[in-house]
Design a protein around this motif. Sequence first.
Motif, PDB file in Angstrom:
ATOM      1  N   LEU A  53       0.809  -1.216   0.000  1.00 18.97           N
ATOM      2  CA  LEU A  53       0.000   0.000   0.000  1.00 18.97           C
ATOM      3  C   LEU A  53       0.845   1.271   0.000  1.00 18.97           C
ATOM      4  O   LEU A  53       0.340   2.363  -0.252  1.00 18.97           O
ATOM      5  N   ALA A  76      -2.481  -6.225   0.392  1.00 12.74           N
ATOM      6  CA  ALA A  76      -3.404  -5.429   1.219  1.00 12.74           C
ATOM      7  C   ALA A  76      -4.804  -5.694   0.692  1.00 12.74           C
ATOM      8  O   ALA A  76      -4.973  -6.085  -0.474  1.00 12.74           O
ATOM      9  N   VAL A  77      -5.787  -5.444   1.552  1.00 17.15           N
ATOM     10  CA  VAL A  77      -7.166  -5.516   1.035  1.00 17.15           C
ATOM     11  C   VAL A  77      -7.528  -4.207   0.343  1.00 17.15           C
ATOM     12  O   VAL A  77      -8.204  -4.193  -0.678  1.00 17.15           O
ATOM     13  N   GLY A  78      -7.045  -3.075   0.896  1.00 14.34           N
ATOM     14  CA  GLY A  78      -7.304  -1.771   0.274  1.00 14.34           C
ATOM     15  C   GLY A  78      -6.440  -1.622  -0.971  1.00 14.34           C
ATOM     16  O   GLY A  78      -5.339  -2.172  -1.036  1.00 14.34           O
ATOM     17  N   LEU A 101      -7.710 -10.648   6.824  1.00 14.74           N
ATOM     18  CA  LEU A 101      -7.329  -9.667   7.857  1.00 14.74           C
ATOM     19  C   LEU A 101      -8.533  -9.078   8.580  1.00 14.74           C
ATOM     20  O   LEU A 101      -8.390  -8.185   9.424  1.00 14.74           O
ATOM     21  N   ARG A 236      -8.434   4.277   6.235  1.00 13.65           N
ATOM     22  CA  ARG A 236      -7.417   5.027   5.506  1.00 13.65           C
ATOM     23  C   ARG A 236      -7.393   6.455   6.039  1.00 13.65           C
ATOM     24  O   ARG A 236      -8.455   7.068   6.254  1.00 13.65           O
ATOM     25  N   HIS A 284      -0.244   2.232  11.751  1.00 17.25           N
ATOM     26  CA  HIS A 284      -0.938   1.352  10.786  1.00 17.25           C
ATOM     27  C   HIS A 284      -0.687  -0.129  11.104  1.00 17.25           C
ATOM     28  O   HIS A 284      -0.059  -0.857  10.333  1.00 17.25           O
ATOM     29  N   SER A 287      -3.723  -4.965  10.766  1.00 15.28           N
ATOM     30  CA  SER A 287      -3.638  -6.390  10.392  1.00 15.28           C
ATOM     31  C   SER A 287      -2.352  -7.035  10.903  1.00 15.28           C
ATOM     32  O   SER A 287      -2.008  -8.144  10.475  1.00 15.28           O
ATOM     33  N   ARG A 293      -0.513 -11.631   8.622  1.00 21.27           N
ATOM     34  CA  ARG A 293       0.444 -11.147   7.612  1.00 21.27           C
ATOM     35  C   ARG A 293       0.959 -12.313   6.749  1.00 21.27           C
ATOM     36  O   ARG A 293       1.237 -12.141   5.570  1.00 21.27           O
ATOM     37  N   MET A 296      -1.841 -13.052   4.281  1.00 22.55           N
ATOM     38  CA  MET A 296      -1.879 -12.019   3.234  1.00 22.55           C
ATOM     39  C   MET A 296      -0.803 -12.311   2.181  1.00 22.55           C
ATOM     40  O   MET A 296      -1.029 -12.148   0.975  1.00 22.55           O
TER      41      MET A 296
HETATM   42  C1  DGY Z   1      -5.006  -3.255   4.100  1.00 21.19           C
HETATM   43  O1  DGY Z   1      -4.794  -4.447   3.868  1.00 21.19           O
HETATM   44  O2  DGY Z   1      -5.597  -2.526   3.311  1.00 21.19           O
HETATM   45  C2  DGY Z   1      -4.557  -2.727   5.431  1.00 21.19           C
HETATM   46  O3  DGY Z   1      -4.628  -1.362   5.519  1.00 21.19           O
HETATM   47  C3  DGY Z   1      -3.177  -3.234   5.799  1.00 21.19           C
HETATM   48  O4  DGY Z   1      -3.354  -4.501   6.247  1.00 21.19           O
END
Ligand code: DGY
Length: 324
Positions: A53, A76-78, A101, A236, A284, A287, A293, A296
Motif C-alpha cells: 500500500l 493489502a485488502v485496500g 485480515l 485510511r 498502521h 492487520s 500477515r 496475506m
Molecule cells: C489493508 O490491507 O488494506 C490494510 O490497511 C493493511 O493490512
Amino acid sequence: MTKRVFVTRRFPGPGLSMLKGTCDVDLWPSDLPPTRAELLAKVDRIDGLLCLLTDTIDAEMLDAAGPQLRVISNYAVGFDNIDVALATARGIPVGNTPGVLTEATADFAFSLLMAAARRLGEGIDFARAGKWQTWSPGLLLGGDVHGATLGILGMGRIGQAMARRARGFEMQVLYCDPSHTRETIEGARSVAFKELLEQSDYLSVHTPLNAQTHHLFDGNAFQAMKSTAVLINTARGPIVDHGALHGALEAGQIAYAALDVTEPEPLPPTHPLFSLENCLILPHLGSATNTTRAKMGIMACENLLAGLQGNRLPNCVNPQLYDM
Ligand code: DGY
C-alpha cells in the motif's frame, strides 16, 4: 521464457517461497520502501508486480513497466494506491487480500475503542512519568463502553466483525454504508450519515478511501458529533481531514480520536495531532499479527502466480476484465 517479477518488500510467512522456481524474482532488500525513482527503474519490463500500500501505481508506473505487464498483486485488502481504472483499461488484473485480515483488524479497532474510552495511553504515560502518587477518585476518568452506542461507517467484512464485538459489550450498533450494499444487518440499525454522526458515542471507520469518502470527516462532520464522542479510524487516513480533526479535538467538539491510519503515513512527529493528549496515534498496525500477515502473503503470491499464468486471479478487484 521465465517471467520476471518485482516484489517491493519482504513479508512474513511461506508466501515468497511459493514463487521460487516459478519465476525470476527481484525482491526489494530493504525494510523501507523503494523510492519513486527506484520503483520506476525496478518495474522496467517486468511481467508481474507484487506491491504494498506504500507503492503508488499510476500511469507513469505502468508506462515504466511496459505493455507486457500481466498482473499487479497488492499485499493489502485496500487498493487506493493503485489506479485500478487505468489498469483495467490496459487489461491488467489487480489482486488484493480480502477476508484474511478481517478479524485481526476488527480486534485492533476494538482495542483502540477501549484504549480511547479508558484513556490507556494517558494512564501509561502518567505511571511511567512517576506522577502516580495515590489512588484518586477523579484520576483519568473515561467513558463507559458497555451499553454505549457504536456507529460504524462502512458495513463490509470488517465493519460487521466490529459489530459482532460490540454486541458482546451490549452496545447499540448503528451503521451507515456509503456503498449501500448492506441493507440489513442483524442487531444493527442502518442510519443516514448525519444520524450516525449525531448518535454515536464511538464512531469507527471501515469504509474504503475513494472520491466519495475523501475528507468525509471535515469541520461540519465534527460539529455534528457529540462532544463526548470518540472517533476511531483503522481504514485510511485521508478519510479524515486532519486539520479539522485537530481543531475539533482542541475545541472539545469531540472528546477523543484513535487513529491507526493517517495522512500522510508516516505522520511526522512534529504534526500538531501528536501534541494532543486526546489523540492516540498508531503506525498502521490493524492487520499486524503473525498469522494474518502470513496469510496475506500467501494470497498475494497466489494472485501473482495466477496472473503470470494467464489464469483468473483468486481475488481480483477488477473482475470485469474477464467479461470483456
Ligand atoms: C489493508 O490491507 O488494506 C490494510 O490497511 C493493511 O493490512
